[in-house]
Design an enzyme around this catalytic site. Structure first.
Site, PDB file in Angstrom:
ATOM      1  N   CYS A   1       0.826  -1.214   0.000  1.00  0.00           N
ATOM      2  CA  CYS A   1       0.000   0.000   0.000  1.00  0.00           C
ATOM      3  C   CYS A   1       0.857   1.260   0.000  1.00  0.00           C
ATOM      4  CB  CYS A   1      -0.941   0.000   1.197  1.00  0.00           C
ATOM      5  SG  CYS A   1      -1.949   1.496   1.311  1.00  0.00           S
TER       6      CYS A   1
ATOM      7  N   ARG B   1      -0.107   4.698   2.971  1.00  0.00           N
ATOM      8  CA  ARG B   1      -0.075   4.430   4.407  1.00  0.00           C
ATOM      9  C   ARG B   1       0.166   5.634   5.309  1.00  0.00           C
ATOM     10  NH1 ARG B   1       4.001  -0.457   4.663  1.00  0.00           N
ATOM     11  NH2 ARG B   1       4.393  -0.072   2.437  1.00  0.00           N
TER      12      ARG B   1
ATOM     13  N   TRP C   1      -9.157   5.642  -0.159  1.00  0.00           N
ATOM     14  CA  TRP C   1      -9.702   6.233  -1.380  1.00  0.00           C
ATOM     15  C   TRP C   1      -8.850   5.762  -2.535  1.00  0.00           C
ATOM     16  CZ3 TRP C   1      -8.286   9.654   2.704  1.00  0.00           C
ATOM     17  CH2 TRP C   1      -6.965  10.119   2.635  1.00  0.00           C
TER      18      TRP C   1
ATOM     19  N   GLU D   1      -5.162   3.153 -10.330  1.00  0.00           N
ATOM     20  CA  GLU D   1      -5.806   1.858 -10.075  1.00  0.00           C
ATOM     21  C   GLU D   1      -6.959   1.653 -11.048  1.00  0.00           C
ATOM     22  OE1 GLU D   1      -6.232   2.844  -5.574  1.00  0.00           O
ATOM     23  OE2 GLU D   1      -6.182   0.665  -5.739  1.00  0.00           O
TER      24      GLU D   1
HETATM   25  N1  ARG Z   1      -6.818  -1.758  -6.800  1.00  0.00           N
HETATM   26  C1  ARG Z   1      -8.115  -2.070  -6.292  1.00  0.00           C
HETATM   27  C2  ARG Z   1      -9.190  -1.567  -7.256  1.00  0.00           C
HETATM   28  O1  ARG Z   1      -8.881  -0.914  -8.201  1.00  0.00           O
HETATM   29  C3  ARG Z   1      -8.346  -1.460  -4.925  1.00  0.00           C
HETATM   30  C4  ARG Z   1      -7.326  -1.819  -3.849  1.00  0.00           C
HETATM   31  C5  ARG Z   1      -7.329  -0.857  -2.679  1.00  0.00           C
HETATM   32  N2  ARG Z   1      -7.049   0.484  -3.120  1.00  0.00           N
HETATM   33  C6  ARG Z   1      -7.067   1.583  -2.342  1.00  0.00           C
HETATM   34  N3  ARG Z   1      -6.835   2.731  -2.896  1.00  0.00           N
HETATM   35  N4  ARG Z   1      -7.290   1.506  -1.047  1.00  0.00           N
HETATM   36  O2  ARG Z   1     -10.362  -1.743  -7.100  1.00  0.00           O
END
Ligand code: ARG
Length: 375
Positions: free
Chosen positions: A69, A72, A232, A237
């Site tokens: 992560c 953090r 968030w 991602e």
């Molecule tokens: N990578 C995952 C997604 O796109 C989420 C994982 C957690 N990500 C976060 N920003 N807390 O759905």
């Protein structure tokens, strides 16, 4: 029944956790007395019960220990919902909905964890079979989940970006219950592009809250298998992985088309350019909708600030380089240009992956065997 060995290992994990808790929260408890108390409980029952303070601290440190992560820096700001007495599947589903509402907070996303009952030596606790509280039925990554839901009688999944119901399983090998999420509990952001009005016509959107629900929270020898948590999003991602990966929504060709890029020749870098446009659209759209999102440049700097702060507290920050470096413009972010302390797989408290219940070729890992033909 537990063996002496099981009890010794719980006690060992509990003691190191309680001593760390006392060290980092001075004046809170007398660790010797607490260890004594826990030992009596473990001897009698094979387990023990965390105080609400231990639970909250344990969940936050599990985040702090998450080597993959990048976000953090805010580990101390995790809102911890103590739902250990919630065990009926209807109530678990209801509290997951409540979790989404609290976390969404009209777009100002709050990091939240909801901790349901832990496993006990004689009685495994309920589990959520979803990978996340919110996932889409047409995401190739959710294909198995969607298939199982249909076999359980779910009628949805015909449309694009349709939110999957929750799957709650209360006993091993028993059929799970499914629950539709109410529409108003799932905030979504329609995607547009700041410089191309035609982008919106692609009809893309994504949900605001990434809430991981397939990891077990482990604190001092106690396992909480139902403990969905969220932060968030970081734009990449969604823009690079969820929408761009070829085994996910695979949208780079469509975006390249829209922008008139030449996709016949790799050297036009059409993939790279499409990735940038897609990521730009994600950041622009979340911001326009008033939904918290991080960009990978700022988040990289925050992560390095986190490392500095942790080091000032005498702690190392184990990190997995291949997960920390963003999947866009890696070398343009500060996190690329260094190495990290290697992740310690035995570090606790921790969030641990459990095998996907319907992992291919693992019929023994099937979540339920009666009634539904999922093999
Ligand atoms: N990578 C995952 C997604 O796109 C989420 C994982 C957690 N990500 C976060 N920003 N807390 O759905």
């Amino acid at each position: 029944m537990t063996t002496a060995r099981d009890r010794a290992s719980v006690l060992w994990a509990a003691e190191s956790f309680v001593r760390r808790f006392a060290r980092e929260n001075p004046g809170h408890v007398d660790p010797d007395q607490r260890v004594h108390e826990i030992a009596a409980s473990v001897t009698a029952t094979g387990t023990y019960t965390h105080t609400p303070e231990e639970l909250a601290y344990g969940a936050r440190v599990a985040w702090r220990n998450s080597a993959r992560c990048i976000g953090r820096l805010y580990w101390q700001n995790l809102t911890v919902r103590d739902l250990r007495d919630v065990t009926h599947p209807d109530d678990i589903a209801q509290e997951c909905v409540q979790h989404l509402r609290l976390a969404t907070n009209s777009g100002r996303i709050r990091p939240v964890i909801s901790v349901f009952a832990p496993d006990r030596p004689d009685r495994p606790a309920a589990r959520l079979l979803n990978e996340q509280l919110v996932r889409y039925a047409d995401d190739p990554r959710s294909a198995q989940h969607a298939r199982i839901l249909r076999e359980l009688g779910w009628k949805g999944g015909e449309e694009r970006f349709e939110v999957l119901p929750l799957l709650v399983q209360t006993r091993p090998h028993s059929a799970p219950e499914f629950y539709e999420l109410p529409e108003d509990a799932v905030l979504e952001v329609p995607l547009g592009h700041p410089g191309h009005s035609g982008f919106a016509a692609l009809g893309l959107r994504w949900h605001a809250v990434p809430a991981v629900s397939d990891m077990t929270l482990e604190i001092g020898g106690v396992s909480y298998p139902a403990a969905p948590f969220n932060g968030w999003y970081m734009g990449t991602e969604i823009g690079s992985r969820n929408l761009g990966d070829t085994d996910r929504y695979d949208l780079l060709p469509a975006v390249a088309d829209l922008f008139g890029l030449d996709t016949r020749d790799e050297r036009t870098l059409w993939r790279d350019r499409a990735l940038v446009e897609l990521n730009l659209a994600v950041l622009h759209s979340f911001e326009r909708a008033g939904v918290t999102i991080a960009d990978h440049h700022s988040e990289s700097r925050r992560f390095l600030a986190h490392i500095e702060r942790e080091e000032r507290h005498g702690r190392t920050v184990p990190a997995d380089w291949s997960w920390i470096v963003p999947p866009l413009s890696g070398s343009a972010t500060a996190v690329f240009h260094r190495y990290y302390d290697p992740p310690d797989p035995s570090a606790t408290p921790a969030f641990r992956h459990r095998p996907t219940p319907w992992a291919e070729g693992r019929p023994d890992a099937c979540p339920f065997s009666g009634g539904v033909g999922v093999r």
